[in-house]
Motif scaffolding. Structure first.
Motif, PDB file in Angstrom:
ATOM      1  N   TYR A  89      15.687  40.601  37.012  1.00 33.42           N
ATOM      2  CA  TYR A  89      16.253  40.146  38.284  1.00 33.42           C
ATOM      3  C   TYR A  89      15.254  39.353  39.123  1.00 33.42           C
ATOM      4  N   CYS A  90      13.966  39.679  39.007  1.00 41.13           N
ATOM      5  CA  CYS A  90      12.973  39.092  39.912  1.00 41.13           C
ATOM      6  C   CYS A  90      12.062  38.050  39.268  1.00 41.13           C
ATOM      7  N   HIS A  91      11.545  38.339  38.083  1.00 36.06           N
ATOM      8  CA  HIS A  91      10.441  37.560  37.539  1.00 36.06           C
ATOM      9  C   HIS A  91      10.831  36.097  37.311  1.00 36.06           C
ATOM     10  N   GLY A  92      10.161  35.214  38.014  1.00 33.94           N
ATOM     11  CA  GLY A  92      10.405  33.783  37.890  1.00 33.94           C
ATOM     12  C   GLY A  92      11.615  33.283  38.640  1.00 33.94           C
ATOM     13  N   GLN A  93      12.330  34.173  39.332  1.00 33.60           N
ATOM     14  CA  GLN A  93      13.548  33.787  40.028  1.00 33.60           C
ATOM     15  C   GLN A  93      13.270  33.429  41.485  1.00 33.60           C
ATOM     16  N   ARG A  94      14.117  32.559  42.027  1.00 33.43           N
ATOM     17  CA  ARG A  94      14.044  32.221  43.451  1.00 33.43           C
ATOM     18  C   ARG A  94      15.055  33.084  44.186  1.00 33.43           C
ATOM     19  N   ARG A  95      14.578  33.891  45.135  1.00 31.29           N
ATOM     20  CA  ARG A  95      15.434  34.831  45.852  1.00 31.29           C
ATOM     21  C   ARG A  95      15.127  34.827  47.350  1.00 31.29           C
ATOM     22  N   VAL A 122       3.423  58.207  37.270  1.00 32.21           N
ATOM     23  CA  VAL A 122       4.012  57.477  38.391  1.00 32.21           C
ATOM     24  C   VAL A 122       4.191  56.012  38.003  1.00 32.21           C
ATOM     25  N   ASP A 123       5.400  55.508  38.148  1.00 31.16           N
ATOM     26  CA  ASP A 123       5.649  54.097  37.880  1.00 31.16           C
ATOM     27  C   ASP A 123       5.106  53.268  39.044  1.00 31.16           C
ATOM     28  N   CYS A 124       4.344  52.244  38.743  1.00 27.12           N
ATOM     29  CA  CYS A 124       3.796  51.362  39.773  1.00 27.12           C
ATOM     30  C   CYS A 124       4.377  49.960  39.569  1.00 27.12           C
ATOM     31  N   PHE A 125       4.955  49.435  40.596  1.00 28.90           N
ATOM     32  CA  PHE A 125       5.580  48.122  40.532  1.00 28.90           C
ATOM     33  C   PHE A 125       4.977  47.228  41.610  1.00 28.90           C
ATOM     34  N   THR A 126       4.696  45.993  41.257  1.00 28.81           N
ATOM     35  CA  THR A 126       4.243  44.990  42.224  1.00 28.81           C
ATOM     36  C   THR A 126       5.139  43.765  42.103  1.00 28.81           C
ATOM     37  N   ILE A 127       5.698  43.373  43.217  1.00 32.40           N
ATOM     38  CA  ILE A 127       6.515  42.158  43.266  1.00 32.40           C
ATOM     39  C   ILE A 127       5.867  41.224  44.284  1.00 32.40           C
ATOM     40  N   SER A 128       5.462  40.056  43.822  1.00 39.96           N
ATOM     41  CA  SER A 128       4.864  39.073  44.726  1.00 39.96           C
ATOM     42  C   SER A 128       5.775  37.861  44.805  1.00 39.96           C
ATOM     43  N   ALA A 129       5.645  37.121  45.891  1.00 38.62           N
ATOM     44  CA  ALA A 129       6.523  35.973  46.110  1.00 38.62           C
ATOM     45  C   ALA A 129       5.751  34.836  46.761  1.00 38.62           C
ATOM     46  N   ASN A 130       5.978  33.638  46.270  1.00 31.33           N
ATOM     47  CA  ASN A 130       5.472  32.422  46.894  1.00 31.33           C
ATOM     48  C   ASN A 130       6.639  31.845  47.690  1.00 31.33           C
ATOM     49  N   VAL A 131       6.586  31.989  49.025  1.00 33.56           N
ATOM     50  CA  VAL A 131       7.749  31.683  49.855  1.00 33.56           C
ATOM     51  C   VAL A 131       7.457  30.531  50.814  1.00 33.56           C
ATOM     52  N   GLU A 132       8.511  29.982  51.362  1.00 30.61           N
ATOM     53  CA  GLU A 132       8.380  28.923  52.348  1.00 30.61           C
ATOM     54  C   GLU A 132       7.640  29.446  53.579  1.00 30.61           C
TER      55      GLU A 132
END
Length: 237
Positions: A89-95, A122-132
């Motif tokens: 859902y997230c990786h490489g997508q524009r949201r 423990v599951d560790c998740f990192t979501i980063s975004a390059n945003v306007e």
């Protein structure tokens, strides 16, 4: 760099906690870099600042948002499934991103997802975004707004749809930091007065490129007979 701690983030149509069970532990939002242009002149003190020479306003580069989450899950197979769900859902997508602590605005940009499982299960998740660089008002002036997302500190109720013009009608638009060219949609041809100038508005949707509304109060005076809708979405840093 701003650090925010909160319940979760809405990414597109998914919520990090409600849909994926992720607990947000850290958010970092960088400040956008100014696009400046200085010219050195030999024999002259200082420099010439041409940062606003082209368009009359300073511009900005993108900003980075880094979001860290944890999720306790003993079943490693489920971790792989959840990891794939989030990456799909997230990786490489524009949201669009809406923070629970700042529900009146959204950021928009390209996402990157990373996951790992530590030795404590423990599951560790990192979501980063390059945003306007700007965050945008969640609802435009033509969309219905709801109290649940309204901020009483800096929120603006905008309803510029199907405004009746019978002779002369003046509309006040409180502007935000980003300069925006509104879209006019007229049921009949009419004129618009702004800043000491008069513009012709044809039937249907149209833009006036010179009409760039930034911070402050803007009074638009319409003359004619018919209805007009003004599409405007404010944005700030």
């Amino acid at each position: 760099m701003r650090r925010v701690f909160e319940h979760g983030i809405k990414i597109g149509e998914k919520h990090t906690y409600d849909d994926w069970g992720l607990v947000c532990t850290r958010i970092e939002i960088s400040d956008p870099e100014q696009k400046t242009y200085f010219v050195e002149i030999p024999g002259r003190d200082g420099v010439i600042d041409l940062s606003e020479a082209l368009v009359g306003d300073v511009k900005y580069g993108n900003r980075e948002i880094r979001m860290e989450f944890i999720r306790r899950q003993d079943n490693r197979t489920l971790w792989h499934i959840r990891s794939s769900d989030i990456s799909d859902y997230c990786h490489g997508q524009r949201r669009k991103l809406i923070l629970d602590s700042d529900r009146s605005y959204y950021y928009e940009g390209r996402l990157k997802a990373e996951t790992e499982k530590n030795f404590q299960g423990v599951d560790c998740f990192t979501i980063s975004a390059n945003v306007e660089p700007y965050k945008y008002e969640r609802y435009s002036s033509l969309e219905p707004w709801v109290w649940d997302t309204f901020c009483f500190e800096d929120g603006i109720i905008r309803n510029y749809k199907d405004l009746e013009v019978n002779g002369t009608m003046t509309l006040l638009i409180p502007g935000r930091r980003k300069k925006v060219v509104p879209v006019m949609d007229c049921s009949a041809a009419m004129t618009l007065g702004y800043g000491g100038r008069t513009y012709y508005l044809p039937v249907g949707r149209s833009k006036i490129v010179d009409l760039q509304l930034g911070a402050g109060e803007h009074y638009l005076t319409f003359q004619g007979t018919g209805r007009v809708s003004v599409e405007y979405r404010g944005a700030r840093l």
